[in-house]
Enzyme design. Structure first.
Site, PDB file in Angstrom:
ATOM      1  N   ARG A  42      35.367  12.359   2.281  1.00  0.00           N
ATOM      2  CA  ARG A  42      36.216  13.128   3.204  1.00  0.00           C
ATOM      3  C   ARG A  42      35.809  14.579   3.052  1.00  0.00           C
ATOM      4  O   ARG A  42      35.783  15.111   1.953  1.00  0.00           O
ATOM      5  CB  ARG A  42      37.688  12.909   2.827  1.00  0.00           C
ATOM      6  CG  ARG A  42      38.676  13.755   3.595  1.00  0.00           C
ATOM      7  CD  ARG A  42      38.781  13.270   5.036  1.00  0.00           C
ATOM      8  NE  ARG A  42      39.975  13.731   5.686  1.00  0.00           N
ATOM      9  CZ  ARG A  42      40.182  14.972   6.124  1.00  0.00           C
ATOM     10  NH1 ARG A  42      39.276  15.898   5.962  1.00  0.00           N
ATOM     11  NH2 ARG A  42      41.306  15.282   6.730  1.00  0.00           N
ATOM     12  N   GLU A  50      42.245  12.403  15.716  1.00  0.00           N
ATOM     13  CA  GLU A  50      42.109  10.961  15.555  1.00  0.00           C
ATOM     14  C   GLU A  50      41.537  10.332  16.834  1.00  0.00           C
ATOM     15  O   GLU A  50      41.840  10.773  17.933  1.00  0.00           O
ATOM     16  CB  GLU A  50      43.468  10.332  15.261  1.00  0.00           C
ATOM     17  CG  GLU A  50      44.093  10.834  13.973  1.00  0.00           C
ATOM     18  CD  GLU A  50      43.252  10.538  12.746  1.00  0.00           C
ATOM     19  OE1 GLU A  50      42.862   9.365  12.557  1.00  0.00           O
ATOM     20  OE2 GLU A  50      42.988  11.477  11.981  1.00  0.00           O
ATOM     21  N   ARG A 105      39.123   8.203  -1.187  1.00  0.00           N
ATOM     22  CA  ARG A 105      37.885   8.805  -0.699  1.00  0.00           C
ATOM     23  C   ARG A 105      37.504   9.991  -1.584  1.00  0.00           C
ATOM     24  O   ARG A 105      38.374  10.723  -2.058  1.00  0.00           O
ATOM     25  CB  ARG A 105      38.048   9.293   0.742  1.00  0.00           C
ATOM     26  CG  ARG A 105      38.385   8.190   1.714  1.00  0.00           C
ATOM     27  CD  ARG A 105      38.670   8.726   3.092  1.00  0.00           C
ATOM     28  NE  ARG A 105      39.860   9.585   3.078  1.00  0.00           N
ATOM     29  CZ  ARG A 105      40.462  10.053   4.162  1.00  0.00           C
ATOM     30  NH1 ARG A 105      39.985   9.768   5.362  1.00  0.00           N
ATOM     31  NH2 ARG A 105      41.535  10.808   4.071  1.00  0.00           N
TER      32      ARG A 105
END
Length: 119
Positions: A42, A50, A105
């Protein structure tokens, strides 16, 4: 001669530093990529719209007062931009204080082989 000897000894005692390069194998979205070792990374400081229905998409639509389809279109553009910039490229990672987010992540700054910071 003495200075040269000192310099050689000094250089030999420096710790070896080798950057680890990874290849970006997949772009999940505008701010998340997958590396050849399987890590999901990330990008620190990047928050792209999104592309798929989610709670965040609804929240972003309410906050920005834009319709969901507009936000999804912007998310697809962000993903395409990131894909064009890094997919298949060799990168190094620079970590901040926190190494993982709540989804597991890796949080990092990506640097391309030519030194450009992707974030």
């Amino acid at each position: 001669m003495r200075t040269l000897s000192f310099l050689i000894v000094f250089l030999l005692t420096l710790p070896a530093y080798a950057e680890t390069f990874y290849t970006v194998t997949r772009v999940i979205d505008g701010d998340t990529v997958v590396l050849n070792d399987g890590q999901k990374v990330r990008l620190i400081g990047v928050d792209c719209p999104e592309s798929y229905p989610s709670k965040k998409l609804k929240k972003d639509a309410e906050r920005s007062k834009q319709d969901v389809e507009t936000i999804k279109a912007l998310g697809r553009r962000a993903t395409a931009f990131t894909r064009g910039l890094v997919e298949g490229q060799r990168v190094t990672l620079e970590h901040d204080q926190t190494l993982k987010d709540r989804y597991g992540r890796t949080l990092a700054y990506l640097r391309l082989e030519d030194g450009r910071n992707v974030n």
